[in-house]
Design a protein around this motif. Structure first.
Motif, PDB file in Angstrom:
ATOM      1  N   VAL A 188       0.841  -1.201   0.000  1.00 46.68           N
ATOM      2  CA  VAL A 188       0.000   0.000   0.000  1.00 46.68           C
ATOM      3  C   VAL A 188       0.873   1.247   0.000  1.00 46.68           C
ATOM      4  O   VAL A 188       2.000   1.243   0.497  1.00 46.68           O
ATOM      5  CB  VAL A 188      -0.948   0.019   1.221  1.00 46.68           C
ATOM      6  CG1 VAL A 188      -1.883  -1.188   1.209  1.00 46.68           C
ATOM      7  CG2 VAL A 188      -0.152   0.072   2.522  1.00 46.68           C
ATOM      8  N   SER A 189       0.335   2.292  -0.559  1.00 45.99           N
ATOM      9  CA  SER A 189       1.032   3.576  -0.565  1.00 45.99           C
ATOM     10  C   SER A 189       1.026   4.170   0.847  1.00 45.99           C
ATOM     11  O   SER A 189       0.066   4.023   1.589  1.00 45.99           O
ATOM     12  CB  SER A 189       0.339   4.536  -1.531  1.00 45.99           C
ATOM     13  OG  SER A 189       0.919   5.816  -1.452  1.00 45.99           O
ATOM     14  N   ARG A 190       2.118   4.822   1.218  1.00 51.41           N
ATOM     15  CA  ARG A 190       2.179   5.537   2.492  1.00 51.41           C
ATOM     16  C   ARG A 190       2.313   7.040   2.296  1.00 51.41           C
ATOM     17  O   ARG A 190       2.392   7.790   3.261  1.00 51.41           O
ATOM     18  CB  ARG A 190       3.365   5.022   3.325  1.00 51.41           C
ATOM     19  CG  ARG A 190       3.366   3.531   3.600  1.00 51.41           C
ATOM     20  CD  ARG A 190       2.100   3.066   4.294  1.00 51.41           C
ATOM     21  NE  ARG A 190       1.917   3.693   5.578  1.00 51.41           N
ATOM     22  CZ  ARG A 190       2.381   3.183   6.742  1.00 51.41           C
ATOM     23  NH1 ARG A 190       3.032   2.042   6.739  1.00 51.41           N
ATOM     24  NH2 ARG A 190       2.160   3.819   7.874  1.00 51.41           N
ATOM     25  N   ARG A 191       2.305   7.485   1.008  1.00 48.06           N
ATOM     26  CA  ARG A 191       2.474   8.902   0.715  1.00 48.06           C
ATOM     27  C   ARG A 191       1.506   9.300  -0.404  1.00 48.06           C
ATOM     28  O   ARG A 191       1.193   8.491  -1.274  1.00 48.06           O
ATOM     29  CB  ARG A 191       3.911   9.189   0.261  1.00 48.06           C
ATOM     30  CG  ARG A 191       4.971   8.832   1.271  1.00 48.06           C
ATOM     31  CD  ARG A 191       6.372   8.935   0.665  1.00 48.06           C
ATOM     32  NE  ARG A 191       6.647  10.263   0.123  1.00 48.06           N
ATOM     33  CZ  ARG A 191       7.043  11.295   0.865  1.00 48.06           C
ATOM     34  NH1 ARG A 191       7.217  11.151   2.172  1.00 48.06           N
ATOM     35  NH2 ARG A 191       7.293  12.465   0.309  1.00 48.06           N
ATOM     36  N   ARG A 251      -2.849   7.334 -12.112  1.00 51.49           N
ATOM     37  CA  ARG A 251      -3.888   7.437 -11.090  1.00 51.49           C
ATOM     38  C   ARG A 251      -3.302   8.068  -9.830  1.00 51.49           C
ATOM     39  O   ARG A 251      -2.137   7.816  -9.469  1.00 51.49           O
ATOM     40  CB  ARG A 251      -4.427   6.050 -10.730  1.00 51.49           C
ATOM     41  CG  ARG A 251      -5.150   5.347 -11.857  1.00 51.49           C
ATOM     42  CD  ARG A 251      -6.557   5.877 -12.045  1.00 51.49           C
ATOM     43  NE  ARG A 251      -7.351   5.686 -10.856  1.00 51.49           N
ATOM     44  CZ  ARG A 251      -8.066   4.573 -10.610  1.00 51.49           C
ATOM     45  NH1 ARG A 251      -8.065   3.573 -11.484  1.00 51.49           N
ATOM     46  NH2 ARG A 251      -8.782   4.483  -9.509  1.00 51.49           N
ATOM     47  N   PRO A 252      -4.093   8.874  -9.109  1.00 52.15           N
ATOM     48  CA  PRO A 252      -3.601   9.412  -7.835  1.00 52.15           C
ATOM     49  C   PRO A 252      -3.535   8.311  -6.790  1.00 52.15           C
ATOM     50  O   PRO A 252      -4.264   7.323  -6.852  1.00 52.15           O
ATOM     51  CB  PRO A 252      -4.650  10.460  -7.473  1.00 52.15           C
ATOM     52  CG  PRO A 252      -5.894   9.999  -8.151  1.00 52.15           C
ATOM     53  CD  PRO A 252      -5.446   9.344  -9.417  1.00 52.15           C
ATOM     54  N   THR A 253      -2.653   8.475  -5.849  1.00 54.42           N
ATOM     55  CA  THR A 253      -2.552   7.525  -4.746  1.00 54.42           C
ATOM     56  C   THR A 253      -2.529   8.291  -3.439  1.00 54.42           C
ATOM     57  O   THR A 253      -2.222   9.495  -3.397  1.00 54.42           O
ATOM     58  CB  THR A 253      -1.288   6.653  -4.879  1.00 54.42           C
ATOM     59  OG1 THR A 253      -1.299   5.648  -3.856  1.00 54.42           O
ATOM     60  CG2 THR A 253      -0.018   7.472  -4.748  1.00 54.42           C
ATOM     61  N   ALA A 254      -2.868   7.597  -2.374  1.00 52.14           N
ATOM     62  CA  ALA A 254      -2.945   8.218  -1.046  1.00 52.14           C
ATOM     63  C   ALA A 254      -2.563   7.181  -0.006  1.00 52.14           C
ATOM     64  O   ALA A 254      -2.573   5.974  -0.287  1.00 52.14           O
ATOM     65  CB  ALA A 254      -4.362   8.745  -0.788  1.00 52.14           C
ATOM     66  N   PRO A 255      -2.197   7.612   1.199  1.00 46.55           N
ATOM     67  CA  PRO A 255      -1.842   6.654   2.250  1.00 46.55           C
ATOM     68  C   PRO A 255      -2.945   5.617   2.458  1.00 46.55           C
ATOM     69  O   PRO A 255      -4.123   5.958   2.566  1.00 46.55           O
ATOM     70  CB  PRO A 255      -1.655   7.538   3.480  1.00 46.55           C
ATOM     71  CG  PRO A 255      -1.238   8.862   2.925  1.00 46.55           C
ATOM     72  CD  PRO A 255      -2.010   9.017   1.644  1.00 46.55           C
ATOM     73  N   GLY A 256      -2.547   4.344   2.460  1.00 44.28           N
ATOM     74  CA  GLY A 256      -3.492   3.248   2.671  1.00 44.28           C
ATOM     75  C   GLY A 256      -4.069   2.669   1.404  1.00 44.28           C
ATOM     76  O   GLY A 256      -4.745   1.630   1.457  1.00 44.28           O
ATOM     77  N   ILE A 270       0.794   7.918  -9.416  1.00 45.92           N
ATOM     78  CA  ILE A 270       1.540   6.743  -9.854  1.00 45.92           C
ATOM     79  C   ILE A 270       2.118   7.032 -11.239  1.00 45.92           C
ATOM     80  O   ILE A 270       1.379   7.309 -12.198  1.00 45.92           O
ATOM     81  CB  ILE A 270       0.639   5.490  -9.909  1.00 45.92           C
ATOM     82  CG1 ILE A 270       0.076   5.168  -8.514  1.00 45.92           C
ATOM     83  CG2 ILE A 270       1.405   4.305 -10.479  1.00 45.92           C
ATOM     84  CD1 ILE A 270       1.109   4.762  -7.505  1.00 45.92           C
ATOM     85  N   THR A 271       3.448   6.979 -11.345  1.00 46.95           N
ATOM     86  CA  THR A 271       4.094   7.296 -12.625  1.00 46.95           C
ATOM     87  C   THR A 271       4.756   6.080 -13.275  1.00 46.95           C
ATOM     88  O   THR A 271       5.133   6.148 -14.455  1.00 46.95           O
ATOM     89  CB  THR A 271       5.149   8.397 -12.434  1.00 46.95           C
ATOM     90  OG1 THR A 271       6.043   8.030 -11.364  1.00 46.95           O
ATOM     91  CG2 THR A 271       4.472   9.719 -12.094  1.00 46.95           C
TER      92      THR A 271
END
Length: 373
Positions: A93-96, A213-218, A100-101
């Motif tokens: 999972v993303s933590r920041r 796509r954007p990513t976010a913590p969790g 996504i590139t």
């Protein structure tokens, strides 16, 4: 005294009828009950009362069939269906926050120091360790996560610090050098979300997002497994003796070839019942690791797994059906000696493959014993 009474059904004097030997039959039945499964059926079919040990049966008809006592190695085995794959998947999972590139391809193998993915064109890097990343690491930090970071830096060729779990100025200097090499800001701080710790190299199982796509913590980015081939087997709880960590097994592949494996993990899982209101089932989930060169070209396949719970080498055996329950208790075999037969008491050992380990006075390799047809 009144006149003697007659049996209402037969007209016979009850006192004149022979008494049944209750004790012998009870002992025989109890002995049969001590066996389980096919062994009990076989003994019961042969006859519960075999007579007394050592009893001669010269006048009795010979047994309908015979078998010989043989010397061999017995294996207590159990076959089960298995699924070849790479074991349970873990979610990265993303933590920041970011965008996504770059993402790896499904099935890609990623090793220490390589990026798992990129966010805002900065890499999120795989490192080896058992403690998940859970905080920023900076000068003054101490703990197992610091030690894991330092060990990875050392393995990647950075030096000038001590792998001791203390984030010192020397550690920060090595981190800055590592950051420079990866195009990151040279802060000397490893911010949360920059590295992901795993037990070893990973294989990308599936992608949970897309580039752009954007990513976010969790938020899930991808799922990964280990890189080694693993067979997953579900067993009934009663078969737990078959599957213990470290136990060697044999795996039959779809092409008929066999590969050696070893049980690496045994866990209890609860499977939901089929249909509304059905009771859940408790099963054992067994993970079997294969050699690195096993099953080349196969990522997923149905396989057969043979577990061996115990092994008895160079023992005397007879078919299970040759056992009889003796009147005085225990088990025996009907020994055939020319035109005569006698019952010999035996001690039983391992039951496997329709045969049973036996020992006792007068029991030797080649001894002929009676068998049912």
């Amino acid at each position: 005294m009144g006149a003697a009474t007659l049996d209402d059904r037969t007209g016979a004097d009850p006192a004149a009828r022979p008494r049944r030997r209750r004790g012998g039959r009870t002992a025989g039945l109890l002995a049969v009950a001590a066996l389980t499964g096919a062994a009990a059926v076989a003994v019961s079919a042969t006859g519960v009362l075999g007579g007394g040990a050592g009893e001669d049966r010269a006048a009795a008809p010979p047994p309908p069939a015979t078998a010989r006592v043989t010397r061999e190695t017995l294996h207590d085995t159990h076959e089960a269906d298995g699924e070849l794959g790479h074991g349970p998947a873990a979610t990265v999972v993303s933590r920041r926050p970011g965008t996504i590139t770059w993402l790896p391809e499904s099935g890609a193998r990623i090793t220490r120091g390589r990026p798992l993915y990129r966010a805002d064109d900065d890499p999120v890097v795989l490192m080896y360790g058992s403690t998940p990343a859970y905080r920023d690491l900076r000068i003054g930090s101490e703990g197992r996560d610091v030690e894991a970071l330092e060990r990875n830096l050392e393995e990647l060729g950075y030096d000038g610090f001590t792998v001791d779990g203390e984030y010192t100025y020397a550690t920060a200097a090595a981190v800055m050098e590592w950051q420079e090499d990866r195009g990151l800001a040279e802060t000397g701080v490893v911010e949360l979300g920059r590295v992901v710790f795993a037990d070893g190299p990973v294989r990308v199982e599936s992608l949970e997002t897309e580039t752009g796509r954007p990513t976010a913590p969790g938020q899930a980015v991808l799922t990964s497994t280990g890189t080694a081939k693993v067979v997953t087997v579900r067993l009934d709880p009663g078969d737990q003796r078959m599957a213990k960590e470290g136990t060697k097994v044999s795996v039959t592949l779809p092409d008929g070839k066999r590969a050696g494996g070893r049980v690496t993990e045994v866990s209890t899982v609860i499977e939901p019942g089929d249909g509304q209101g059905a009771e859940p089932e408790t099963r054992l989930e067994v993970l079997v690791s294969l050699g690195r060169k096993a099953a080349p070209g196969l990522d997923r396949a149905a396989v057969d797994v043979t577990f061996t719970a115990s092994r008895r080498e160079d023992v005397l055996t007879v078919p299970v059906a040759a056992l009889v329950a003796l009147r005085e208790g225990g088990f025996g075999v009907e020994v055939v000696e020319g035109s005569k037969t006698r019952y010999a008491a035996v001690e039983t050992g391992l039951f496997a493959g329709g045969r049973v380990e036996v020992s006792g006075a007068g029991i030797a390799e080649g001894t002929i014993v009676g068998m049912p047809r």
